[in-house]
Design a protein around this motif. Sequence first.
Motif, PDB file in Angstrom:
ATOM      1  N   GLU A 160     -12.548  12.476   6.048  1.00  0.00           N
ATOM      2  CA  GLU A 160     -12.595  10.995   5.571  1.00  0.00           C
ATOM      3  C   GLU A 160     -11.870   9.947   6.344  1.00  0.00           C
ATOM      4  OE1 GLU A 160     -12.264   9.675   1.352  1.00  0.00           O
ATOM      5  OE2 GLU A 160     -13.562  11.390   0.804  1.00  0.00           O
ATOM      6  N   ALA A 161     -10.863  10.197   6.495  1.00  0.00           N
ATOM      7  CA  ALA A 161      -9.995   9.354   7.336  1.00  0.00           C
ATOM      8  C   ALA A 161     -10.428   9.197   8.846  1.00  0.00           C
ATOM      9  CB  ALA A 161      -8.399  10.028   7.614  1.00  0.00           C
ATOM     10  N   VAL A 162     -11.024  10.185   9.492  1.00  0.00           N
ATOM     11  CA  VAL A 162     -11.611  10.141  10.788  1.00  0.00           C
ATOM     12  C   VAL A 162     -12.904   9.415  10.676  1.00  0.00           C
ATOM     13  CG1 VAL A 162     -12.693  11.580  12.679  1.00  0.00           C
ATOM     14  CG2 VAL A 162     -10.485  12.202  11.606  1.00  0.00           C
ATOM     15  N   LEU A 163     -13.618   9.681   9.951  1.00  0.00           N
ATOM     16  CA  LEU A 163     -14.802   8.830   9.573  1.00  0.00           C
ATOM     17  C   LEU A 163     -14.655   7.383   9.434  1.00  0.00           C
ATOM     18  CD1 LEU A 163     -16.992  11.470   7.748  1.00  0.00           C
ATOM     19  CD2 LEU A 163     -17.283  10.792   9.842  1.00  0.00           C
ATOM     20  N   LEU A 164     -13.592   7.156   8.536  1.00  0.00           N
ATOM     21  CA  LEU A 164     -13.293   5.837   8.308  1.00  0.00           C
ATOM     22  C   LEU A 164     -12.783   5.201   9.497  1.00  0.00           C
ATOM     23  CD1 LEU A 164     -12.794   3.334   6.356  1.00  0.00           C
ATOM     24  CD2 LEU A 164     -10.832   4.279   5.576  1.00  0.00           C
ATOM     25  N   VAL A 188       6.500   8.842   1.349  1.00  0.00           N
ATOM     26  CA  VAL A 188       5.534   8.877   2.530  1.00  0.00           C
ATOM     27  C   VAL A 188       4.350   7.917   2.287  1.00  0.00           C
ATOM     28  CG1 VAL A 188       3.899  10.373   3.910  1.00  0.00           C
ATOM     29  CG2 VAL A 188       5.994  11.261   3.402  1.00  0.00           C
ATOM     30  N   GLU A 189       3.775   7.963   1.275  1.00  0.00           N
ATOM     31  CA  GLU A 189       2.796   7.106   0.921  1.00  0.00           C
ATOM     32  C   GLU A 189       2.994   5.688   1.004  1.00  0.00           C
ATOM     33  OE1 GLU A 189       1.465   7.066  -3.002  1.00  0.00           O
ATOM     34  OE2 GLU A 189      -0.611   6.299  -2.316  1.00  0.00           O
ATOM     35  N   HIS A 190       4.213   5.298   0.602  1.00  0.00           N
ATOM     36  CA  HIS A 190       4.870   4.002   0.817  1.00  0.00           C
ATOM     37  C   HIS A 190       4.918   3.579   2.068  1.00  0.00           C
ATOM     38  CE1 HIS A 190       7.353   0.499  -0.490  1.00  0.00           C
ATOM     39  NE2 HIS A 190       8.143   0.971   0.313  1.00  0.00           N
ATOM     40  N   LYS A 191       5.523   4.397   2.898  1.00  0.00           N
ATOM     41  CA  LYS A 191       5.957   4.070   4.275  1.00  0.00           C
ATOM     42  C   LYS A 191       4.687   3.818   4.972  1.00  0.00           C
ATOM     43  CE  LYS A 191      10.020   3.682   4.694  1.00  0.00           C
ATOM     44  NZ  LYS A 191      10.418   2.353   4.957  1.00  0.00           N
ATOM     45  N   LEU A 192       3.623   4.831   4.800  1.00  0.00           N
ATOM     46  CA  LEU A 192       2.283   4.708   5.413  1.00  0.00           C
ATOM     47  C   LEU A 192       1.604   3.503   5.216  1.00  0.00           C
ATOM     48  CD1 LEU A 192       0.804   8.466   5.215  1.00  0.00           C
ATOM     49  CD2 LEU A 192       1.634   7.087   7.415  1.00  0.00           C
ATOM     50  N   ARG A 193       1.687   3.020   3.663  1.00  0.00           N
ATOM     51  CA  ARG A 193       0.952   1.689   3.450  1.00  0.00           C
ATOM     52  C   ARG A 193       1.817   0.385   4.213  1.00  0.00           C
ATOM     53  NH1 ARG A 193       0.459   1.178  -2.716  1.00  0.00           N
ATOM     54  NH2 ARG A 193      -0.568   3.341  -2.080  1.00  0.00           N
ATOM     55  N   ASP A 194       3.009   0.529   4.472  1.00  0.00           N
ATOM     56  CA  ASP A 194       3.848  -0.356   5.204  1.00  0.00           C
ATOM     57  C   ASP A 194       3.339  -0.372   6.550  1.00  0.00           C
ATOM     58  OD1 ASP A 194       7.327  -0.504   3.972  1.00  0.00           O
ATOM     59  OD2 ASP A 194       5.423  -1.863   3.787  1.00  0.00           O
ATOM     60  N   LEU A 195       3.470   0.950   7.249  1.00  0.00           N
ATOM     61  CA  LEU A 195       2.922   1.074   8.607  1.00  0.00           C
ATOM     62  C   LEU A 195       1.291   0.673   8.625  1.00  0.00           C
ATOM     63  CD1 LEU A 195       4.573   2.452  10.637  1.00  0.00           C
ATOM     64  CD2 LEU A 195       3.063   4.313  10.436  1.00  0.00           C
ATOM     65  N   GLY A 196       0.438   0.700   7.675  1.00  0.00           N
ATOM     66  CA  GLY A 196      -1.057   0.330   7.741  1.00  0.00           C
ATOM     67  C   GLY A 196      -1.160  -1.142   7.718  1.00  0.00           C
ATOM     68  N   THR A 197      -0.178  -1.923   7.092  1.00  0.00           N
ATOM     69  CA  THR A 197      -0.512  -3.389   7.128  1.00  0.00           C
ATOM     70  C   THR A 197       0.279  -4.093   8.133  1.00  0.00           C
ATOM     71  OG1 THR A 197       1.790  -3.293   5.727  1.00  0.00           O
ATOM     72  CG2 THR A 197      -0.252  -3.252   4.506  1.00  0.00           C
ATOM     73  N   TRP A 202      -2.010  -0.317  19.457  1.00  0.00           N
ATOM     74  CA  TRP A 202      -3.300  -0.225  18.872  1.00  0.00           C
ATOM     75  C   TRP A 202      -3.699  -1.550  18.014  1.00  0.00           C
ATOM     76  CZ3 TRP A 202      -3.658   5.412  18.555  1.00  0.00           C
ATOM     77  CH2 TRP A 202      -4.160   5.894  19.901  1.00  0.00           C
ATOM     78  N   ASP A 203      -4.818  -2.376  17.887  1.00  0.00           N
ATOM     79  CA  ASP A 203      -4.909  -3.138  16.570  1.00  0.00           C
ATOM     80  C   ASP A 203      -5.415  -2.488  15.627  1.00  0.00           C
ATOM     81  OD1 ASP A 203      -6.547  -5.497  19.148  1.00  0.00           O
ATOM     82  OD2 ASP A 203      -4.545  -5.584  18.056  1.00  0.00           O
ATOM     83  N   LEU A 204      -4.776  -2.691  14.407  1.00  0.00           N
ATOM     84  CA  LEU A 204      -5.079  -1.824  13.411  1.00  0.00           C
ATOM     85  C   LEU A 204      -5.987  -2.695  12.249  1.00  0.00           C
ATOM     86  CD1 LEU A 204      -1.612  -0.690  11.870  1.00  0.00           C
ATOM     87  CD2 LEU A 204      -3.497   0.639  13.126  1.00  0.00           C
ATOM     88  N   SER A 234      -5.427   3.124   4.297  1.00  0.00           N
ATOM     89  CA  SER A 234      -6.380   4.161   3.752  1.00  0.00           C
ATOM     90  C   SER A 234      -6.556   5.262   4.902  1.00  0.00           C
ATOM     91  CB  SER A 234      -7.701   3.785   3.490  1.00  0.00           C
ATOM     92  OG  SER A 234      -7.827   2.903   2.321  1.00  0.00           O
ATOM     93  N   ILE A 235      -6.747   4.995   6.292  1.00  0.00           N
ATOM     94  CA  ILE A 235      -6.883   5.902   7.123  1.00  0.00           C
ATOM     95  C   ILE A 235      -5.705   6.811   7.369  1.00  0.00           C
ATOM     96  CG2 ILE A 235      -7.142   6.380   9.834  1.00  0.00           C
ATOM     97  CD1 ILE A 235      -9.032   3.807   9.735  1.00  0.00           C
ATOM     98  N   LEU A 236      -4.592   6.146   7.358  1.00  0.00           N
ATOM     99  CA  LEU A 236      -3.298   6.576   7.488  1.00  0.00           C
ATOM    100  C   LEU A 236      -3.044   7.836   6.622  1.00  0.00           C
ATOM    101  CD1 LEU A 236      -1.007   4.061   9.258  1.00  0.00           C
ATOM    102  CD2 LEU A 236      -1.943   6.016  10.216  1.00  0.00           C
ATOM    103  N   SER A 237      -3.068   7.340   5.203  1.00  0.00           N
ATOM    104  CA  SER A 237      -2.711   8.137   4.200  1.00  0.00           C
ATOM    105  C   SER A 237      -3.544   9.283   4.181  1.00  0.00           C
ATOM    106  CB  SER A 237      -2.764   7.414   2.850  1.00  0.00           C
ATOM    107  OG  SER A 237      -2.819   6.373   2.728  1.00  0.00           O
ATOM    108  N   LEU A 238      -4.914   8.862   3.990  1.00  0.00           N
ATOM    109  CA  LEU A 238      -6.096  10.215   3.927  1.00  0.00           C
ATOM    110  C   LEU A 238      -5.579  10.950   5.302  1.00  0.00           C
ATOM    111  CD1 LEU A 238      -9.255   8.468   3.388  1.00  0.00           C
ATOM    112  CD2 LEU A 238      -7.926   9.822   1.784  1.00  0.00           C
ATOM    113  N   GLY A 239      -5.404  10.722   6.548  1.00  0.00           N
ATOM    114  CA  GLY A 239      -5.411  11.465   7.495  1.00  0.00           C
ATOM    115  C   GLY A 239      -4.176  12.371   7.329  1.00  0.00           C
TER     116      GLY A 239
END
Lengths: 257, 282, 360
Positions: free
Chosen positions: B105-109, C294-303, C310-312, C318-323
Amino acid sequence: MTLLALEDVVVRYGQAVAVDGVSLAVGSGERVALIGPNGAGKTSVLNAACGVIRPAAGRVEIDGRVLTHATPAAVVRRGISQVPEGRHVFATLPVEANLLLGAYGRVFRLEIVSSTLRYLRSKRDVREQLERVYELLPNLRELRERPAGRTSGGEQQMVAIGRALMARPRLLAIDELSLGLAPVLVQALAEFLVRLNEEEGVAILLVDQSAALAFSLCERAYVLETGRVVLDGASRDLEGRSEVRSAYLGRGPDDPA
Amino acid sequence: MTTFFQFVVVGISTGSVFAIVGMSLVLVYRATGIVNFAQGVFAVLAGLLTYSFVQHMPLALAAVLATLVTALVATLVAVVAVGFRGRTTHLASLIITVGIAIFAEAVLLAAFGEVPRSYPAISDRAWDVGGVLIQPQYAVLALVALAAALLLTLFLRRTIVGQALVAAADSPRAAELIGLNLRSIAVIAFAVAGALTAVGGVLLAPTVPVSYSSGLTITINGFAAAVFGGLVSIRLALLGGFALGVLQQLVVGYVDSQYSLIIALLVMLVLIGWRSRGELAV
Amino acid sequence: MSAELAAQGRTARRRRVGAARVAALVGATAFACWLPFQLGLGDVGLYDRMGLYALVAIGLTLLMGFAGQVSLGQGGFFLIGAYTSGLLTMGFDAEERLIDPQAGIDPLLAVAIAPFVTAAIAVVIGIPLMRLRGHYLAFATLAFALIAWSLLYAQDGYTGGQYGVTVSKRLVVAGHEITGATHAAVVWGLVGLALLLSTNLVSSRVGRALQAIAANEPAAAASGINVALYKLQLFVFAAAMAGLAGALFTFFAQFLGPEDFGIIVSLLFVVMVSIGGLGSVYGAVVGAVTIVYVEHKLRDLGTHETLLGWDLPSTAPSILSLGVFGLLLIVIMLFFPHGLLPGITGAVRGAWARFARESN
């Protein structure tokens, strides 16, 4: 000529040592037995020889080649086929499919092209071998369309043996031939194995709990106890020896299996 | 009355996808003992890839290419899911496929974004059969599902490779002893199943746009179809898929569209509960 | 005679070790309850969530470790616990389907009721399922979680649907408002209690039966242990824990919305258990703390606007946490099938033993 040689093979399951430095040899055309009580490690020795398990230490030589860490497919290609304990036929497939797979099993690898070529090239040889197996085990010809799971225990044993023979082995290893079969059947199978050995030249390695069966069928035997070979030699010398009796914890070679 | 048949027709088309995914799950399970939680991902991936490719080439070519790429990805999933011989249990493999589904899902997203994607159907003109509109796309989907069932059954029963797959399921131990490589068998099963699901996804996307999060519901619906056949029967998975699709559409039509998924899930739970009679946990 | 004395000595030693462990646990729990009062406001929320998820994870790890069953639906029980306590508290007029605080009950009562509701549901689902193979339970629990979540939207008259329900009443116990740091302290106190009960359980007769089941199920069944019943009990216990955690969550967030209860939450609980070790309740706590962090840190990172040049995109969190979580699950199950922590400690212990052997 030695077909199979194990040197100081050690097999471990995690921390538990199942085989503790076992050495044995089977020469071409011989009938050799590996006996011992339940849990002595007989099946583990077989599995180490056939590439199913990696030995933690020691050497496995097949036909002079060191194949200690070989895959089961390589072992089959080198001439050793195993009839597993409990037979393990492919229950939902017809008997003939069971046999054919015994021949083709080692043909297929992930390289699609070479596998397909090998398959096509071997088709005629396989058909010939199938006929030969039907001659050796005529009952199977009648059962060829029946799903293997719907045959009797004795018939399944024949299917398993036939399947192993399809690979044209020079050594046939059988694990617990007598398991769950009536003595009359076991006797018939034993006679068949002797014929196979004497007429077709296939060496036999019989692994069994029944010392009586082993001594009657094989000229040589190894006695295994808790992972070690405690005794070996000619069958007629071993019969009645007290060590054999004690290895079975009170059961002698003449006691019922 | 025509509305009823309309729902049935639409139901059969969505049901075809469930049937296709269900049969794919059955194939993988029969060959490897693993239930592939990520099966739905293959449908989504194929659909999204087709959407990308179609910008540069004709639809047919895009579809074929997407299917091939997906089959390739499926082989990778196979290797990872099978894990290590002796160390990785079937349940661990299931959890691994759950992890793969999440990661996918992450990759597809990341690759395709949030917006559901689609592309033109085979034909825009529906056939009018007695007042019931049948999209050619629906017909193709149903035909593919039927053909797949036939081909898969023949494959497993008549070809040597198919029989090898069945053998590996009947007795992994004996299969190894005759020289079959269990990992290769898993790869073959996953690849064939992946390709089949991919075709389903490619045909689905024009009617129901797919996005990164569609995989989950597709997998669950496919599993419901597969459960109908006890995870081992191709034909019953086909039937189950059609039945499920029709049931869902009837619920959408006569009850409330919000309940279509819920009803499907309840049906699956009932099926699972029904199957529990006489099964043993191992 | 001396054998008896030796046995008595062993029992006495075991009791002393047991008492020492309990004392250590009580001490640690006291510290955990004191901690939130020392933390800043943002951190208290994080800490609270860690404790809530730990409660769920404790239940799930026992289920996965001893019954060998995977539940992909603990999030569903969490959801039901939360909405049960929230809706009971806020009350609703069945005719109008409107929130009616006058009809609501005391929050404390609602929180107490919620675990029983989830337990009851677990009994209903669990009875047919416990006898099945693992993948059936996995899909069934996932289906259950999906049904619960879908009902949120379908019955939005009662549940507020996508807009959610604001819980304006606060949890009050004996005149004290349980919010903020106090809430976190209560949650961690319950975690300590759960740990105490679990470790007691493991050494009891029930615990021994559970260990027998975990070691060799057919053998345990053959020796007369009612395996299905024990599995059901574990399943119900895990559901009750999740329900309790959900009920407490309501009075932590003071708001109920579908975003907190998606499917990913159910899957996260499995990741937590995988990290800490299947069957290890302490590991479950470690897993929960780790994942929330980890989820908290990823959300931080993702924002952030950019990452490593790279432009986020806006979907980056979502991509980061799911991945990350997907990858974690794969890697752990492949290389540490009994759990990350046991795998690591086992490897360290093995390396240490080898080192000790070689230097002799």
